[in-house]
Design an enzyme around this catalytic site. Structure first.
Site, short mmCIF file in Angstrom:
data_model
loop_
_atom_site.label_atom_id
_atom_site.label_comp_id
_atom_site.label_asym_id
_atom_site.label_seq_id
_atom_site.Cartn_x
_atom_site.Cartn_y
_atom_site.Cartn_z
N ARG A 34 0.90 -1.28 0.03
CA ARG A 34 0.15 0.07 -0.06
C ARG A 34 0.94 1.24 0.01
NH1 ARG A 34 -1.05 5.09 1.62
NH2 ARG A 34 -0.32 4.58 3.83
N ASP A 35 1.49 1.59 1.06
CA ASP A 35 2.27 2.77 1.34
C ASP A 35 3.39 2.94 0.23
OD1 ASP A 35 2.73 5.38 2.03
OD2 ASP A 35 3.73 4.86 3.85
N HIS A 62 6.33 4.64 12.26
CA HIS A 62 6.15 4.57 10.81
C HIS A 62 7.14 5.62 10.18
CE1 HIS A 62 3.79 4.71 6.77
NE2 HIS A 62 4.50 5.79 6.60
N HIS A 102 10.05 7.42 7.39
CA HIS A 102 10.64 7.37 5.95
C HIS A 102 12.13 7.74 6.03
CE1 HIS A 102 6.95 7.05 3.38
NE2 HIS A 102 6.28 7.20 4.69
N CYS A 104 6.06 10.24 -0.97
CA CYS A 104 4.91 10.95 -0.32
C CYS A 104 4.53 11.93 -1.28
CB CYS A 104 5.28 11.75 1.04
SG CYS A 104 3.97 12.71 1.64
N ASN A 108 9.42 4.33 2.67
CA ASN A 108 9.48 3.87 3.87
C ASN A 108 10.86 3.23 4.25
OD1 ASN A 108 6.50 3.20 2.60
ND2 ASN A 108 6.62 3.77 4.86
#
Lengths: 294, 294
Positions: free
Chosen positions: B11-12, B202, B204, B235, B244
């Site tokens: 997903r991300d 979470h 990055h 992002c 990530n």
């Protein structure tokens, strides 16, 4: 709180980077580092030019930059011949190297770890007699590409054995980029108990933990950190090892943590972008792409 | 000590990666993550397909992977319509998002931060009534691309305001990759005092501090860490933000620090190499290039 960033791009960075710079551009790299705020710069290494052709211009480069205002030029030496060249070239500091594991030490400098210690004990007082600052980098402190894990006791034994020479500074180096912060914290805390030398940390970002290890070292008493513009570098004996932590990234990590470095983040980013342009490639450092914050 | 790695690559990671994967390859990415040892996988997001075309196959992808053994599929939802789709698709957990800063929250999900909290308070009990696990990711906790610094008090207010819904898990997200470990440590320690929810981190790697922040979060009580295979991602509202933290790098950092993850390092590296091959490009994660140690 403040921590000094020692710029090692011209030596450790360029020695192990795929591309080569002409001497005049190396001099510009040195000058730019000083303008950005690093005073101590590892300019070159006085080794056999046949073995390290990239640093064959050591004497010439030192002649160009020697009188640069505010520069404290550091030269690396691994034997008496190298030390004499460094003295003649008028470095302000000499940096010796001892690698903790014998296999790696033999490949790097043709002697066992104990022999390298003995050489430092013999040469360091000569350097001091010439008025030079002295430091010893202890390589493969956190792991060796040939011998694997390095117990902390072996590192401490090297530190103890170096004590009679009383170096101004001792660096713990993660030469192949395997350390994690808890290991770095333990090592710096233990070494701090054994020596009154200033401590310096030297980290490669091979496994993405470079800045984590920098912060751990600083938290455990390191007063100086090696870094290279753009994160250039590598390790000839660990082909996958990537460069030193990038100067501009270290500045961000430390300054945003409330630790002053004396280095301008904007100027450090500008230097990385300049060097990236000179090489025509993207360099590993991140701040030149992301920019600072806020 | 053990920490759970939540795989967010499908997903991300994929939502913000330049290249696109066909649905069947997304399913393979999910399966590979589970085989490597991650049970919780953020499979997709139930958002408007017109707005996020890369995730338009959410229902189809869930239908393929839903009954994969050992998989705990997580779906992201930002409104009631998304939640209903997630329930119909039989996710095991739903992840809601609140962004601390209003500007960023409006751009991300079309409502203010307070409105996003209100939406979670309304929807989360519905998700729970359907037997789903519930988590809330608090975005831009450590800085906002539009509003700059985010005082910790604003984050804590969001946490307090979410408490009536009693989410199973609260994540603090460094959406644009600006945090440093001391800031992460403070935030997690403070949030831990305010909620009995499990904490997740979470991060990055935009400024090379991703793993440093992971370790700081874990040290301050995070029990789960988001990571993406190969470090893919970005992002949309912070163009320079890189992916990530990479799953394989997080495994190395944690396991070598004595913290077990349940994820096989070899399998995680293998997954990153596979994905790099699928995309035909080098990915940001480092362990797939360096290999483990010793």
């Amino acid at each position: 709180m403040s921590v000094e960033i020692v710029e090692v791009g011209p030596r450790d960075g360029l020695q192990n980077h795929p591309a080569t710079l002409p001497t005049e551009q190396k001099a510009e790299l040195v000058r730019r580092a000083v303008v950005a705020g690093s005073r101590r710069v590892e300019v070159t290494s006085f080794v056999n030019p046949a073995k390290v052709p990239k640093l064959a211009d050591a004497d010439e480069l030192m002649a160009i930059v020697r009188d640069e205002p505010d520069l404290v030029p550091i030269g690396l030496a691994m034997n008496e011949r190298g030390l004499n060249r460094a003295i003649a070239a008028r470095v302000a500091e000499v940096n010796f190297v001892v690698i903790v594991s014998d296999t790696f030490c033999r490949r790097n400098q043709g002697m066992s770890s104990a022999e390298a210690v003995a050489e430092v004990l013999r040469l360091l007082p000569m350097a001091r007699d010439h008025g030079l600052g002295t430091s010893v980098t202890i390589g493969a402190t956190f792991g060796c590409p040939f011998e694997g894990e390095i117990p902390l006791e072996r590192v401490l034994r090297v530190v103890d054995n170096l004590e009679p020479a009383a170096p101004d500074e001792v660096a713990l180096a993660d030469t192949i980029g395997v350390a994690v912060p808890s290991q770095v914290q333990r090592a710096f805390a233990a070494v701090r108990e054994r020596t009154s030398a200033n401590l310096r940390g030297h980290f490669h970002n091979t496994r993405n933990l470079g800045l984590a290890n920098v912060l751990a070292a600083v938290g455990a008493g390191a007063r100086a950190i090696d870094a290279s513009v753009g994160g250039i570098g590598g390790c000839p004996f660990a082909p996958a090892a990537t460069g030193n932590v990038a100067t501009e990234d270290v500045v961000y990590a430390l300054e945003r943590s409330g630790i002053s470095t004396g280095v301008s983040q904007d100027a450090a980013i500008d230097n990385a972008r300049w060097l990236s342009g000179v090489f025509g490639t993207q360099l590993p450092g991140m701040l030149s792409r992301s920019g600072g914050f806020p």
